[in-house]
Design an enzyme around this catalytic site. Sequence first.
Site, PDB file in Angstrom:
ATOM      1  N   GLU A   1     -54.693  41.331 143.096  1.00 42.59           N
ATOM      2  CA  GLU A   1     -54.926  40.970 141.690  1.00 42.59           C
ATOM      3  C   GLU A   1     -54.209  41.921 140.746  1.00 42.59           C
ATOM      4  O   GLU A   1     -53.663  42.952 141.157  1.00 42.59           O
ATOM      5  CB  GLU A   1     -56.443  40.951 141.432  1.00 42.59           C
TER       6      GLU A   1
ATOM      7  N   GLU B   1     -53.057  33.752 151.085  1.00 42.93           N
ATOM      8  CA  GLU B   1     -52.274  32.845 151.935  1.00 42.93           C
ATOM      9  C   GLU B   1     -50.782  32.948 151.611  1.00 42.93           C
ATOM     10  O   GLU B   1     -49.938  33.004 152.503  1.00 42.93           O
ATOM     11  CB  GLU B   1     -52.712  31.391 151.724  1.00 42.93           C
TER      12      GLU B   1
ATOM     13  N   CYS C   1     -56.193  27.137 147.799  1.00 41.83           N
ATOM     14  CA  CYS C   1     -55.895  26.482 146.514  1.00 41.83           C
ATOM     15  C   CYS C   1     -54.670  25.569 146.662  1.00 41.83           C
ATOM     16  O   CYS C   1     -53.935  25.631 147.656  1.00 41.83           O
ATOM     17  CB  CYS C   1     -55.665  27.529 145.423  1.00 41.83           C
TER      18      CYS C   1
HETATM   19  N1  THU Z   1     -57.521  33.336 146.022  1.00 46.07           N
HETATM   20  C1  THU Z   1     -56.834  33.393 147.197  1.00 46.07           C
HETATM   21  O1  THU Z   1     -56.478  34.483 147.672  1.00 46.07           O
HETATM   22  N2  THU Z   1     -56.548  32.230 147.846  1.00 46.07           N
HETATM   23  C2  THU Z   1     -56.876  30.990 147.381  1.00 46.07           C
HETATM   24  O2  THU Z   1     -56.483  30.009 147.984  1.00 46.07           O
HETATM   25  C3  THU Z   1     -57.722  30.855 146.196  1.00 46.07           C
HETATM   26  C4  THU Z   1     -57.983  32.097 145.419  1.00 46.07           C
HETATM   27  C5  THU Z   1     -57.811  34.595 145.309  1.00 46.07           C
HETATM   28  C6  THU Z   1     -57.069  34.767 144.013  1.00 46.07           C
HETATM   29  C7  THU Z   1     -57.988  35.679 143.247  1.00 46.07           C
HETATM   30  O3  THU Z   1     -57.681  37.012 143.579  1.00 46.07           O
HETATM   31  C8  THU Z   1     -59.365  35.353 143.774  1.00 46.07           C
HETATM   32  O4  THU Z   1     -59.177  34.648 144.989  1.00 46.07           O
HETATM   33  C9  THU Z   1     -60.220  34.505 142.828  1.00 46.07           C
HETATM   34  O5  THU Z   1     -59.540  33.352 142.441  1.00 46.07           O
END
Ligand code: THU
Length: 161
Positions: free
Chosen positions: A64, A75, A112
Amino acid sequence: MKEVKITSSYRVAKDITDLDKLDRALLLEAKEAAKHAYAPYSKFYVGAALRFSDGQIIQGNNQENAAYPVTMCAERIAFFTASANYPNKIIESVAITVSTTDMKINSPVPPCGSCRQVIYEKEYRQERPIKIILQGDKGDIYLIDSVKDILPLLFDASYLT
Ligand code: THU
């Protein structure tokens, strides 16, 4: 007007003992990967581990940023690391796990849309499906044979003429 139905399926395992040895090991690698996630803002720790056909495993975790949209998902970090360093290797499977400090996550969290698209790009490139294994902290495990099953009517390079 004609209606088109798109159907797909995935399998649900009750726990890790329902998995074969390779899938079980990959899930444990994903849980290890999540430990190094940098998620001070969401406190949502995602781990991804992918296995090449030669057995090598690559890890990724979400990273982040104080400028929130700059964040990158676990991913995509794993898939881009794989493509950047081993562009010609075949990816057979990816395991993805999630945990958070606020509560226990008892069901799998699917990738996602952007990550699905990136996983599909690799499937298209290697002309081989990639198995997706999903689990939360504990509980059911979803086994998906190809990202196509969770990305209906997808866009790919075949539309670019
Ligand atoms: N996140 C992922 O690492 N993979 C996904 O497929 C969905 C979301 C992370 C991004 C962010 O750091 C946190 O999860 C909350 O959205």
